[in-house]
Design a protein around this motif. Sequence first.
Motif, short mmCIF file in Angstrom:
data_model
loop_
_atom_site.label_atom_id
_atom_site.label_comp_id
_atom_site.label_asym_id
_atom_site.label_seq_id
_atom_site.Cartn_x
_atom_site.Cartn_y
_atom_site.Cartn_z
N ARG A 106 -19.82 74.17 -86.54
CA ARG A 106 -20.27 73.17 -85.55
C ARG A 106 -19.12 72.78 -84.61
NH1 ARG A 106 -24.49 69.99 -85.74
NH2 ARG A 106 -23.23 68.12 -85.42
N PRO B 62 -32.59 73.90 -80.65
CA PRO B 62 -33.08 74.51 -81.90
C PRO B 62 -34.30 75.38 -81.64
CG PRO B 62 -33.63 72.18 -81.82
CD PRO B 62 -32.78 72.46 -80.62
N THR C 14 -28.23 70.19 -84.88
CA THR C 14 -28.46 68.80 -84.49
C THR C 14 -27.23 68.21 -83.81
OG1 THR C 14 -30.01 68.44 -86.29
CG2 THR C 14 -28.98 66.48 -85.37
N GLY C 15 -27.46 67.64 -82.64
CA GLY C 15 -26.37 66.99 -81.90
C GLY C 15 -25.54 67.91 -81.04
N SER D 250 -32.09 74.26 -87.54
CA SER D 250 -32.20 73.12 -86.62
C SER D 250 -31.28 71.98 -87.05
CB SER D 250 -33.65 72.63 -86.57
OG SER D 250 -34.47 73.62 -86.00
N TRP D 251 -31.18 71.75 -88.35
CA TRP D 251 -30.28 70.72 -88.87
C TRP D 251 -28.83 71.06 -88.51
CZ3 TRP D 251 -27.14 71.42 -93.52
CH2 TRP D 251 -26.46 70.25 -93.91
N ASN E 32 -35.92 74.72 -90.42
CA ASN E 32 -35.43 73.37 -90.71
C ASN E 32 -33.92 73.36 -90.92
OD1 ASN E 32 -37.99 72.27 -90.55
ND2 ASN E 32 -38.36 72.44 -92.73
#
Length: 139
Positions: free
Chosen positions: A16, A78, A71-72, A67-68, A64
């Motif tokens: 990330r 996503p 996130t941000g 996408s998690w 899921n």
Amino acid sequence: YAQQPQVFSQNIAALRDRLHGSDVQTMGFIVWDNNHFAAYFYNKSTQLLHNDSMGREPASDVLNIFSWILTGLSNYPPPRSVQKGALALQSSGSGSCGIAAHNFVESLVDESVPYWDNVSSLEFRKKALQEMIIYHDAA
């Protein structure tokens, strides 16, 4: 992912951070599940591409989880669905799933890479072994 509270592992946090500080256009990842490899490919579109040389369905929670992870990260929308990629199926017990999964990702990144198929699987295995030996020798 399946824990409460949801906390990123060190590797996911590092991914990330790298995504946040750059403009990566594509991501490919290979998943090991139930003694089998499958591949996914993301290119900032609404679909996550999936390929499985045994013809298996994508993992039910992959959207899921992916996408998690995104996130941000505003530059990385996503995906909303999973689409099957086009790749040949391996014969039963051939053990080529890892080579086929790697080839799926590699061929989407580089159009000059030939597509894996069950007939030429041995040649792909030899090439992969040669590349590992060269990498190991150079490292």
